[in-house]
Design a protein around this motif. Structure first.
Motif, PDB file in Angstrom:
ATOM      1  N   ILE A   1       1.018  -1.167   0.135  1.00  0.00           N
ATOM      2  CA  ILE A   1       0.001  -0.216  -0.047  1.00  0.00           C
ATOM      3  C   ILE A   1       0.904   1.147   0.003  1.00  0.00           C
ATOM      4  O   ILE A   1       1.731   1.394   0.668  1.00  0.00           O
ATOM      5  CB  ILE A   1      -1.062   0.031   1.395  1.00  0.00           C
ATOM      6  CG1 ILE A   1      -1.829  -1.084   1.125  1.00  0.00           C
ATOM      7  CG2 ILE A   1      -1.637   1.325   1.196  1.00  0.00           C
ATOM      8  CD1 ILE A   1      -2.821  -1.284   2.388  1.00  0.00           C
ATOM      9  N   ASP A   2       0.494   2.242  -0.806  1.00  0.00           N
ATOM     10  CA  ASP A   2       1.255   3.372  -1.034  1.00  0.00           C
ATOM     11  C   ASP A   2       0.671   4.614  -0.255  1.00  0.00           C
ATOM     12  O   ASP A   2       1.208   5.352   0.419  1.00  0.00           O
ATOM     13  CB  ASP A   2       1.371   3.704  -2.630  1.00  0.00           C
ATOM     14  CG  ASP A   2       2.350   4.911  -2.933  1.00  0.00           C
ATOM     15  OD1 ASP A   2       3.305   4.949  -2.215  1.00  0.00           O
ATOM     16  OD2 ASP A   2       2.005   5.862  -3.422  1.00  0.00           O
ATOM     17  N   ASN A   3      -0.655   4.734  -0.406  1.00  0.00           N
ATOM     18  CA  ASN A   3      -1.454   5.896   0.259  1.00  0.00           C
ATOM     19  C   ASN A   3      -2.891   5.402   0.200  1.00  0.00           C
ATOM     20  O   ASN A   3      -3.456   4.643  -0.676  1.00  0.00           O
ATOM     21  CB  ASN A   3      -1.249   6.940  -0.742  1.00  0.00           C
ATOM     22  CG  ASN A   3      -1.969   8.128  -0.037  1.00  0.00           C
ATOM     23  OD1 ASN A   3      -1.751   8.584   1.038  1.00  0.00           O
ATOM     24  ND2 ASN A   3      -2.732   8.921  -0.893  1.00  0.00           N
ATOM     25  N   ILE A   4      -3.563   6.051   1.214  1.00  0.00           N
ATOM     26  CA  ILE A   4      -5.047   5.831   1.289  1.00  0.00           C
ATOM     27  C   ILE A   4      -5.515   7.111   1.256  1.00  0.00           C
ATOM     28  O   ILE A   4      -5.250   7.931   2.301  1.00  0.00           O
ATOM     29  CB  ILE A   4      -5.364   4.967   2.672  1.00  0.00           C
ATOM     30  CG1 ILE A   4      -4.773   3.916   2.858  1.00  0.00           C
ATOM     31  CG2 ILE A   4      -6.885   5.035   2.825  1.00  0.00           C
ATOM     32  CD1 ILE A   4      -5.021   2.946   3.971  1.00  0.00           C
ATOM     33  N   ASP A   5      -6.462   7.515   0.650  1.00  0.00           N
ATOM     34  CA  ASP A   5      -7.372   8.749   0.467  1.00  0.00           C
ATOM     35  C   ASP A   5      -8.708   8.529   1.208  1.00  0.00           C
ATOM     36  O   ASP A   5      -9.520   7.722   0.313  1.00  0.00           O
ATOM     37  CB  ASP A   5      -7.459   9.254  -1.079  1.00  0.00           C
ATOM     38  CG  ASP A   5      -7.950  10.653  -1.210  1.00  0.00           C
ATOM     39  OD1 ASP A   5      -8.856  10.958  -0.527  1.00  0.00           O
ATOM     40  OD2 ASP A   5      -7.731  11.213  -2.050  1.00  0.00           O
ATOM     41  N   TYR A   6      -8.955   8.822   2.211  1.00  0.00           N
ATOM     42  CA  TYR A   6      -9.910   8.833   2.899  1.00  0.00           C
ATOM     43  C   TYR A   6     -11.362   9.371   2.432  1.00  0.00           C
ATOM     44  O   TYR A   6     -12.440   8.780   2.317  1.00  0.00           O
ATOM     45  CB  TYR A   6     -10.086   8.854   4.431  1.00  0.00           C
ATOM     46  CG  TYR A   6      -8.891   7.984   5.144  1.00  0.00           C
ATOM     47  CD1 TYR A   6      -9.330   6.522   5.414  1.00  0.00           C
ATOM     48  CD2 TYR A   6      -7.754   8.288   5.333  1.00  0.00           C
ATOM     49  CE1 TYR A   6      -8.342   5.686   5.968  1.00  0.00           C
ATOM     50  CE2 TYR A   6      -6.862   7.394   5.930  1.00  0.00           C
ATOM     51  CZ  TYR A   6      -7.186   6.155   6.208  1.00  0.00           C
ATOM     52  OH  TYR A   6      -6.275   5.359   6.733  1.00  0.00           O
TER      53      TYR A   6
END
Length: 261
Positions: A58-63
Protein backbone atom coordinates in the motif's frame (compact mmCIF):
# COMPACT_ATOMS: atom_id res chain seq x y z
CA UNK A 1 -5.74 8.27 15.83
CA UNK A 2 -7.24 4.81 15.35
CA UNK A 3 -9.61 3.90 12.54
CA UNK A 4 -12.40 1.36 12.32
CA UNK A 5 -11.23 -1.39 9.97
CA UNK A 6 -14.59 -2.15 8.39
CA UNK A 7 -14.88 1.47 7.25
CA UNK A 8 -12.26 0.61 4.59
CA UNK A 9 -14.37 -2.15 3.08
CA UNK A 10 -15.49 -1.34 -0.48
CA UNK A 11 -12.72 1.25 -0.92
CA UNK A 12 -11.51 1.24 -4.52
CA UNK A 13 -8.01 -0.17 -4.99
CA UNK A 14 -5.93 1.51 -7.69
CA UNK A 15 -2.65 0.17 -9.05
CA UNK A 16 0.04 1.97 -11.01
CA UNK A 17 -1.87 1.75 -14.27
CA UNK A 18 -5.56 1.12 -13.52
CA UNK A 19 -8.30 0.41 -11.02
CA UNK A 20 -7.84 -3.14 -9.74
CA UNK A 21 -11.01 -3.71 -7.76
CA UNK A 22 -12.52 -3.10 -4.31
CA UNK A 23 -11.64 -4.16 -0.77
CA UNK A 24 -13.83 -7.11 0.19
CA UNK A 25 -12.17 -8.40 3.36
CA UNK A 26 -8.97 -8.41 5.42
CA UNK A 27 -6.70 -11.13 6.78
CA UNK A 28 -5.00 -10.64 10.12
CA UNK A 29 -2.20 -12.48 11.89
CA UNK A 30 -3.99 -14.45 14.61
CA UNK A 31 -1.03 -14.57 16.99
CA UNK A 32 -0.08 -10.88 16.87
CA UNK A 33 -3.41 -9.31 15.85
CA UNK A 34 -1.93 -7.36 12.95
CA UNK A 35 -3.69 -6.92 9.60
CA UNK A 36 -1.44 -8.46 6.94
CA UNK A 37 -3.52 -8.41 3.76
CA UNK A 38 -6.44 -6.77 1.99
CA UNK A 39 -8.72 -9.09 0.06
CA UNK A 40 -9.30 -7.62 -3.37
CA UNK A 41 -12.57 -8.25 -5.20
CA UNK A 42 -11.55 -7.86 -8.84
CA UNK A 43 -15.04 -8.06 -10.30
CA UNK A 44 -15.08 -9.86 -13.67
CA UNK A 45 -11.85 -8.67 -15.30
CA UNK A 46 -9.68 -11.31 -13.63
CA UNK A 47 -10.03 -15.09 -13.86
CA UNK A 48 -10.07 -15.38 -10.06
CA UNK A 49 -12.61 -13.19 -8.30
CA UNK A 50 -10.45 -12.47 -5.26
CA UNK A 51 -6.76 -12.14 -4.48
CA UNK A 52 -4.61 -10.82 -1.62
CA UNK A 53 -2.67 -7.57 -1.44
CA UNK A 54 -0.12 -7.19 1.33
CA UNK A 55 -0.27 -4.05 3.48
CA UNK A 56 3.39 -3.77 2.50
CA UNK A 57 2.24 -2.91 -1.06
CA UNK A 58 0.00 0.00 0.00
CA UNK A 59 1.35 3.37 -1.08
CA UNK A 60 -1.39 5.71 0.14
CA UNK A 61 -5.00 5.83 1.36
CA UNK A 62 -7.33 8.68 0.41
CA UNK A 63 -10.15 8.56 2.92
CA UNK A 64 -12.11 11.39 1.30
CA UNK A 65 -12.32 9.71 -2.12
CA UNK A 66 -12.30 6.21 -0.59
CA UNK A 67 -9.35 5.02 -2.63
CA UNK A 68 -6.32 2.89 -1.77
CA UNK A 69 -3.22 3.24 -3.95
CA UNK A 70 -0.95 0.19 -4.28
CA UNK A 71 2.39 -0.54 -5.92
CA UNK A 72 0.98 -3.14 -8.31
CA UNK A 73 -0.16 -3.38 -11.94
CA UNK A 74 -2.97 -5.27 -13.65
CA UNK A 75 -0.43 -7.53 -15.32
CA UNK A 76 0.98 -8.56 -11.93
CA UNK A 77 -2.47 -9.67 -10.79
CA UNK A 78 -3.25 -11.66 -13.94
CA UNK A 79 -1.41 -14.81 -12.85
CA UNK A 80 -1.41 -14.26 -9.09
CA UNK A 81 -2.55 -17.12 -6.80
CA UNK A 82 -6.26 -17.16 -5.98
CA UNK A 83 -7.89 -17.72 -2.57
CA UNK A 84 -11.16 -19.14 -1.25
CA UNK A 85 -13.51 -16.57 0.21
CA UNK A 86 -13.67 -16.21 4.02
CA UNK A 87 -11.48 -19.25 4.65
CA UNK A 88 -8.21 -19.50 6.62
CA UNK A 89 -5.12 -19.40 4.40
CA UNK A 90 -2.56 -22.14 4.88
CA UNK A 91 1.09 -21.26 5.35
CA UNK A 92 1.81 -23.00 2.04
CA UNK A 93 -0.68 -20.77 0.20
CA UNK A 94 0.64 -17.65 1.92
CA UNK A 95 4.21 -18.54 0.96
CA UNK A 96 3.08 -19.04 -2.63
CA UNK A 97 1.52 -15.57 -2.67
CA UNK A 98 4.44 -13.68 -1.15
CA UNK A 99 6.92 -15.51 -3.37
CA UNK A 100 4.93 -14.52 -6.45
CA UNK A 101 4.78 -10.83 -5.53
CA UNK A 102 8.17 -10.65 -3.84
CA UNK A 103 6.77 -9.39 -0.55
CA UNK A 104 8.80 -9.82 2.68
CA UNK A 105 8.28 -12.74 5.05
CA UNK A 106 6.89 -10.82 8.02
CA UNK A 107 7.37 -13.83 10.32
CA UNK A 108 11.15 -13.79 9.90
CA UNK A 109 13.30 -12.06 12.52
CA UNK A 110 15.22 -9.12 11.15
CA UNK A 111 17.97 -8.90 13.80
CA UNK A 112 19.72 -11.04 16.40
CA UNK A 113 18.38 -9.46 19.59
CA UNK A 114 16.46 -11.52 22.12
CA UNK A 115 13.17 -9.73 21.49
CA UNK A 116 10.84 -11.33 18.96
CA UNK A 117 9.91 -8.74 16.34
CA UNK A 118 7.51 -8.96 13.43
CA UNK A 119 6.86 -6.90 10.33
CA UNK A 120 3.66 -4.87 10.47
CA UNK A 121 3.34 -3.03 7.20
CA UNK A 122 6.49 -0.92 7.11
CA UNK A 123 7.18 -0.95 10.84
CA UNK A 124 8.11 -3.52 13.49
CA UNK A 125 6.28 -4.51 16.63
CA UNK A 126 7.09 -6.83 19.49
CA UNK A 127 5.05 -9.99 19.69
CA UNK A 128 1.89 -8.88 21.45
CA UNK A 129 0.04 -11.97 22.53
CA UNK A 130 0.75 -15.35 24.05
CA UNK A 131 -2.70 -16.91 24.25
CA UNK A 132 -3.46 -20.03 26.21
CA UNK A 133 -4.75 -22.67 23.84
CA UNK A 134 -7.77 -24.47 25.22
CA UNK A 135 -7.56 -28.26 25.52
CA UNK A 136 -10.66 -28.75 23.38
CA UNK A 137 -9.06 -26.51 20.76
CA UNK A 138 -5.94 -28.69 20.70
CA UNK A 139 -8.03 -31.83 20.29
CA UNK A 140 -10.07 -30.30 17.48
CA UNK A 141 -6.95 -29.26 15.60
CA UNK A 142 -5.38 -32.69 15.99
CA UNK A 143 -8.48 -34.52 14.78
CA UNK A 144 -9.06 -32.22 11.84
CA UNK A 145 -5.39 -32.32 10.81
CA UNK A 146 -5.82 -28.90 9.27
CA UNK A 147 -2.83 -27.39 7.49
CA UNK A 148 -1.11 -24.81 9.66
CA UNK A 149 -2.31 -21.27 9.20
CA UNK A 150 -1.58 -18.00 10.94
CA UNK A 151 -4.16 -15.90 9.10
CA UNK A 152 -7.82 -15.27 9.81
CA UNK A 153 -10.47 -13.55 7.72
CA UNK A 154 -12.01 -10.52 9.44
CA UNK A 155 -15.39 -11.36 7.89
CA UNK A 156 -15.09 -14.90 9.25
CA UNK A 157 -14.42 -13.81 12.86
CA UNK A 158 -17.11 -11.14 12.95
CA UNK A 159 -19.77 -12.67 15.17
CA UNK A 160 -17.37 -14.63 17.39
CA UNK A 161 -18.68 -14.69 20.96
CA UNK A 162 -16.81 -12.65 23.58
CA UNK A 163 -16.73 -13.92 27.17
CA UNK A 164 -15.80 -12.04 30.33
CA UNK A 165 -14.44 -13.92 33.34
CA UNK A 166 -17.96 -14.60 34.53
CA UNK A 167 -20.22 -14.67 31.45
CA UNK A 168 -20.71 -13.92 27.77
CA UNK A 169 -21.23 -10.25 26.99
CA UNK A 170 -21.42 -9.93 23.21
CA UNK A 171 -19.79 -10.68 19.87
CA UNK A 172 -17.12 -9.22 17.59
CA UNK A 173 -18.46 -6.42 15.42
CA UNK A 174 -15.29 -4.72 14.14
CA UNK A 175 -11.69 -3.75 14.94
CA UNK A 176 -9.86 -0.47 15.45
CA UNK A 177 -6.45 -0.33 13.79
CA UNK A 178 -3.51 2.04 13.69
CA UNK A 179 -3.74 3.93 10.43
CA UNK A 180 -1.62 2.98 7.44
CA UNK A 181 1.81 2.32 8.95
CA UNK A 182 1.55 -0.54 11.39
CA UNK A 183 -1.95 -2.00 10.79
CA UNK A 184 -1.92 -3.20 14.41
CA UNK A 185 -5.34 -4.09 15.79
CA UNK A 186 -5.58 -2.07 18.98
CA UNK A 187 -9.20 -2.80 19.93
CA UNK A 188 -11.99 -5.24 19.30
CA UNK A 189 -15.35 -3.50 18.93
CA UNK A 190 -17.86 -5.68 20.76
CA UNK A 191 -21.59 -5.55 20.06
CA UNK A 192 -23.19 -6.28 23.44
CA UNK A 193 -26.76 -6.53 22.19
CA UNK A 194 -28.79 -6.08 25.38
CA UNK A 195 -26.34 -7.86 27.67
CA UNK A 196 -24.94 -4.62 29.16
CA UNK A 197 -27.55 -2.05 30.06
CA UNK A 198 -27.01 1.35 28.44
CA UNK A 199 -24.09 0.18 26.27
CA UNK A 200 -24.59 -1.11 22.76
CA UNK A 201 -20.84 -1.30 22.07
CA UNK A 202 -17.66 -1.66 24.16
CA UNK A 203 -13.96 -1.78 23.29
CA UNK A 204 -11.56 -4.50 24.42
CA UNK A 205 -7.81 -4.54 23.72
CA UNK A 206 -6.31 -7.79 22.36
CA UNK A 207 -3.78 -7.39 25.21
CA UNK A 208 -6.60 -8.28 27.61
CA UNK A 209 -7.52 -11.57 25.93
CA UNK A 210 -6.99 -14.62 28.10
CA UNK A 211 -7.59 -17.34 25.50
CA UNK A 212 -9.15 -18.01 22.10
CA UNK A 213 -10.95 -20.99 20.64
CA UNK A 214 -10.82 -20.59 16.86
CA UNK A 215 -12.65 -23.89 16.50
CA UNK A 216 -15.39 -22.86 18.93
CA UNK A 217 -15.51 -19.28 17.61
CA UNK A 218 -15.09 -17.83 21.10
CA UNK A 219 -12.76 -15.30 22.75
CA UNK A 220 -12.23 -15.13 26.51
CA UNK A 221 -11.27 -11.80 28.10
CA UNK A 222 -9.41 -11.32 31.38
CA UNK A 223 -12.01 -8.84 32.71
CA UNK A 224 -15.27 -9.37 34.54
CA UNK A 225 -18.61 -8.12 33.27
CA UNK A 226 -18.96 -5.43 35.97
CA UNK A 227 -15.61 -3.91 34.96
CA UNK A 228 -16.70 -3.84 31.34
CA UNK A 229 -20.13 -2.41 32.18
CA UNK A 230 -18.58 0.48 34.14
CA UNK A 231 -15.96 1.37 31.49
CA UNK A 232 -16.10 4.78 29.77
CA UNK A 233 -18.99 4.80 27.32
CA UNK A 234 -18.12 4.38 23.66
CA UNK A 235 -20.58 6.28 21.47
CA UNK A 236 -20.70 4.66 18.06
CA UNK A 237 -22.76 7.37 16.39
CA UNK A 238 -20.26 10.09 17.36
CA UNK A 239 -17.06 8.23 16.49
CA UNK A 240 -17.12 8.78 12.69
CA UNK A 241 -15.00 5.62 12.31
CA UNK A 242 -12.05 7.00 14.32
CA UNK A 243 -11.02 6.75 17.96
CA UNK A 244 -9.33 9.69 19.70
CA UNK A 245 -6.42 9.26 22.11
CA UNK A 246 -8.46 10.96 24.85
CA UNK A 247 -10.86 8.01 24.92
CA UNK A 248 -7.98 5.54 25.02
CA UNK A 249 -6.55 7.39 28.03
CA UNK A 250 -9.83 7.02 29.91
CA UNK A 251 -10.21 3.37 28.94
CA UNK A 252 -6.72 2.34 30.10
CA UNK A 253 -7.09 4.34 33.32
CA UNK A 254 -10.40 2.60 34.03
CA UNK A 255 -8.85 -0.87 33.68
CA UNK A 256 -5.61 0.23 35.40
CA UNK A 257 -3.59 -1.17 32.48
CA UNK A 258 -0.16 -0.08 31.28
CA UNK A 259 -0.53 2.14 28.23
CA UNK A 260 1.05 0.95 24.99
CA UNK A 261 2.02 4.48 23.90
Amino acid sequence: MLRKLHSLKSFEVHGRDAKLGKVDDFYFDQSQFVVRYLVLDTGNWLKQEETLISTHAIDNIDYDSKKIMVELTKDQLEDSPSIKKNEPISKVKEQEIIDYFGWPDYWEKTHSSDSELIHAGISERKKLLDFKVLEKEKEAQEKAEIAKTNLRSVEEVRGYKIHAKDENFGHIEDFFIEEEDSWIIRYILVDTGKKIEGKKSVLISPDWIHSISWHGKEIFVDKDKDQIASAPKYEEEKSKNVLPKSYEEMLYDHYDEDKYW
